[in-house]
Scaffold this motif. Structure first.
Motif, PDB file in Angstrom:
ATOM      1  N   PRO A  36      -1.288 127.457  56.558  1.00  0.00           N
ATOM      2  CA  PRO A  36      -2.295 128.794  56.246  1.00  0.00           C
ATOM      3  C   PRO A  36      -3.459 129.213  55.528  1.00  0.00           C
ATOM      4  O   PRO A  36      -4.499 129.836  55.840  1.00  0.00           O
ATOM      5  N   TYR A  37      -3.404 128.106  54.635  1.00  0.00           N
ATOM      6  CA  TYR A  37      -5.012 128.087  54.124  1.00  0.00           C
ATOM      7  C   TYR A  37      -6.213 127.340  54.498  1.00  0.00           C
ATOM      8  O   TYR A  37      -6.882 128.181  54.157  1.00  0.00           O
ATOM      9  N   ARG A  95     -18.563 127.815  54.394  1.00  0.00           N
ATOM     10  CA  ARG A  95     -17.818 128.263  56.021  1.00  0.00           C
ATOM     11  C   ARG A  95     -17.003 128.684  56.067  1.00  0.00           C
ATOM     12  O   ARG A  95     -16.137 129.860  56.567  1.00  0.00           O
ATOM     13  N   GLY A  96     -15.808 127.803  55.309  1.00  0.00           N
ATOM     14  CA  GLY A  96     -14.345 127.476  54.705  1.00  0.00           C
ATOM     15  C   GLY A  96     -14.286 129.355  53.641  1.00  0.00           C
ATOM     16  O   GLY A  96     -13.625 130.371  53.903  1.00  0.00           O
ATOM     17  N   ALA A  97     -15.212 128.785  53.384  1.00  0.00           N
ATOM     18  CA  ALA A  97     -15.205 130.569  52.236  1.00  0.00           C
ATOM     19  C   ALA A  97     -15.491 132.078  52.896  1.00  0.00           C
ATOM     20  O   ALA A  97     -15.465 132.906  52.454  1.00  0.00           O
ATOM     21  N   GLY A  98     -16.975 131.477  53.658  1.00  0.00           N
ATOM     22  CA  GLY A  98     -17.343 132.449  54.652  1.00  0.00           C
ATOM     23  C   GLY A  98     -16.058 132.998  55.786  1.00  0.00           C
ATOM     24  O   GLY A  98     -16.084 134.474  55.385  1.00  0.00           O
ATOM     25  N   CYS A  99     -15.456 132.149  55.769  1.00  0.00           N
ATOM     26  CA  CYS A  99     -14.291 132.747  56.960  1.00  0.00           C
ATOM     27  C   CYS A  99     -13.084 133.571  56.183  1.00  0.00           C
ATOM     28  O   CYS A  99     -12.112 134.684  56.841  1.00  0.00           O
ATOM     29  N   THR A 100     -12.743 133.191  55.078  1.00  0.00           N
ATOM     30  CA  THR A 100     -11.608 133.707  54.883  1.00  0.00           C
ATOM     31  C   THR A 100     -12.109 134.996  54.017  1.00  0.00           C
ATOM     32  O   THR A 100     -11.536 135.775  53.957  1.00  0.00           O
ATOM     33  N   GLY A 124       0.957 137.989  57.339  1.00  0.00           N
ATOM     34  CA  GLY A 124       1.284 137.868  55.739  1.00  0.00           C
ATOM     35  C   GLY A 124       2.361 136.389  55.760  1.00  0.00           C
ATOM     36  O   GLY A 124       2.906 136.482  54.694  1.00  0.00           O
ATOM     37  N   GLN A 125       1.578 135.568  56.523  1.00  0.00           N
ATOM     38  CA  GLN A 125       1.779 134.029  55.458  1.00  0.00           C
ATOM     39  C   GLN A 125       1.149 133.435  54.340  1.00  0.00           C
ATOM     40  O   GLN A 125       1.616 133.089  53.868  1.00  0.00           O
ATOM     41  N   VAL A 126      -0.160 134.830  54.018  1.00  0.00           N
ATOM     42  CA  VAL A 126      -0.262 134.912  52.409  1.00  0.00           C
ATOM     43  C   VAL A 126      -0.656 135.792  51.975  1.00  0.00           C
ATOM     44  O   VAL A 126      -0.913 136.779  52.961  1.00  0.00           O
ATOM     45  N   ALA A 131      -5.456 134.567  49.312  1.00  0.00           N
ATOM     46  CA  ALA A 131      -6.519 134.437  50.232  1.00  0.00           C
ATOM     47  C   ALA A 131      -7.470 134.887  49.094  1.00  0.00           C
ATOM     48  O   ALA A 131      -8.869 133.832  49.266  1.00  0.00           O
ATOM     49  N   ARG A 132      -7.717 135.233  48.161  1.00  0.00           N
ATOM     50  CA  ARG A 132      -9.320 135.742  47.218  1.00  0.00           C
ATOM     51  C   ARG A 132      -9.337 134.058  46.428  1.00  0.00           C
ATOM     52  O   ARG A 132     -10.038 133.942  45.801  1.00  0.00           O
ATOM     53  N   LEU A 133      -8.110 133.686  45.759  1.00  0.00           N
ATOM     54  CA  LEU A 133      -8.227 132.788  45.095  1.00  0.00           C
ATOM     55  C   LEU A 133      -8.613 131.673  45.501  1.00  0.00           C
ATOM     56  O   LEU A 133      -9.607 130.921  45.395  1.00  0.00           O
ATOM     57  N   PHE A 134      -7.854 131.272  46.751  1.00  0.00           N
ATOM     58  CA  PHE A 134      -8.599 130.625  47.929  1.00  0.00           C
ATOM     59  C   PHE A 134      -9.470 130.905  47.845  1.00  0.00           C
ATOM     60  O   PHE A 134     -10.937 129.728  47.667  1.00  0.00           O
ATOM     61  N   LEU A 135     -10.882 131.473  48.272  1.00  0.00           N
ATOM     62  CA  LEU A 135     -11.846 132.118  48.230  1.00  0.00           C
ATOM     63  C   LEU A 135     -13.070 131.095  46.872  1.00  0.00           C
ATOM     64  O   LEU A 135     -13.873 131.205  47.588  1.00  0.00           O
ATOM     65  N   ALA A 136     -12.585 131.956  46.124  1.00  0.00           N
ATOM     66  CA  ALA A 136     -12.815 131.205  44.743  1.00  0.00           C
ATOM     67  C   ALA A 136     -12.376 129.940  44.788  1.00  0.00           C
ATOM     68  O   ALA A 136     -14.171 129.706  44.286  1.00  0.00           O
TER      69      ALA A 136
END
Length: 331
Positions: A36-37, A95-100, A124-126, A131-136
């Motif tokens: 999912p990430y 790009r990954g951060a922007g998509c997230t 609902g997989q994340v 998602a916010r933590l992954f963005l950071a």
């Protein structure tokens, strides 16, 4: 016959977006819990970071070629490998951060569109917190890359975040969200030049303007995939705006992009091989327009992805132009 709904439900059960590319390394190498990430960052769809990367690499190569004409034997005619590598890592991370970030902003819309309903957040997989933590974390990687450049470039790059922040909301209020995407995705044309010279000039400005038109063009093609769902949920786009006149619009957009690129090359006084690369890119753009079927989503996606060929042609032309400044005196 298996319905699209059944395909989407099957994909969700397997922890994948329903139109995820089969056989991709993400699904062969990463454990299932990380899928999912990877999908939030679109690691399984590298075309996005390639398209973000090209203006950076073009400007880096243009700056090197422009520097070569100074006659200074210590000035390299090839783009800095270190800068190219930094831009590559930065493009993938940002790009990954922007998509997230975009998925966080668009969760309600994605849940209403067939193609995006199986994405990690609406399915609902994340959770939004995950998602916010992954963005950071992705933004942190981008920051580490950014601080490797000079101070002017750092400030210039940070300024682009304002555009990135508003982009996901533009499709709700304007028919031109692709313009805002172009402003964001083309920013590397300015940053690549400033990373070399520590300042700006007209060549990168024209390169930036041309890239904006190019982005509007290819993202209009991409947006034709979802135009029916977009109409139902009230999402705006240049695909819906141009409609049956998309070919004519693309001729103007791509033609304008090529003219601005040519102006940037002329001001930087790049040698003929760079112009040859630009002409080859123009031929590829024309072919996109000539074969486009706006009612064939698979064809729209294929043509959208083919823009990485445009990126390679322009970049390799600039590199060849730089090498020509060395070879020509020996001929």
């Amino acid at each position: 016959m298996t319905s699209e709904k059944d395909i989407i439900q099957s994909a969700q059960a397997r922890g994948r977006v329903f139109d995820a590319p089969s056989g991709h390394w993400v699904y062969r190498v990463l454990p299932n819990r990380l899928w999912p990430y990877a999908q939030l960052a679109r690691w399984d769809r590298p075309i996005g970071w390639w398209l973000l990367l090209w203006p950076c690499w073009w400007a880096t190569a243009l700056a090197a070629t422009a520097g070569a004409r100074t006659g200074d034997p210590l000035v390299t005619v090839l783009p800095s490998f270190w800068h190219l590598l930094l831009f590559l890592i930065g493009a993938i991370a940002m790009r990954g951060a922007g998509c997230t970030y975009n998925d966080l902003a668009d969760e309600d819309i994605d849940n209403q569109v067939a193609r995006t309903r199986s994405r990690p957040l609406p399915s609902g997989q994340v959770t939004r917190s995950q998602a916010r933590l992954f963005l950071a974390l992705q933004a942190l990687v981008g920051l580490v890359v950014l601080v490797q450049f000079n101070r002017f470039t750092i400030v210039l790059a940070v300024a682009s975040l304002a555009i990135v922040a508003v982009y996901p909301f533009m499709k709700r209020i304007t028919n031109w969200p692709q313009l805002v995407l172009g402003l964001a995705f083309s920013w590397g044309a300015l940053v690549g030049w400033s990373a070399h010279f520590g300042t700006l000039g007209w060549p990168p400005v024209l390169l930036y303007a041309g890239s904006i038109l190019w982005v509007i063009g290819y993202d209009t093609i991409y947006a034709h995939q979802d135009k029916e769902d977009d109409a139902l949920v009230g999402v705006r786009s240049t695909a819906r705006l141009f409609g049956s006149r998309t070919r004519e619009a693309l001729m103007i957009l791509y033609g304008g992009a090529l003219a601005l690129f040519l102006g940037a090359f002329a001001l930087a006084e790049v040698p003929m091989p760079a112009i040859a690369g630009l002409l080859a890119a123009g031929a590829h753009m024309y072919r996109q327009i000539s074969v486009l079927d706006i009612d064939d989503p698979a064809e729209c996606l294929r043509l959208f992805k083919s823009n990485t060929v445009v990126g390679w042609l322009i970049f390799l032309g600039l590199v060849a132009g730089g090498l020509w400044t060395v070879v020509k005196p020996l001929v």
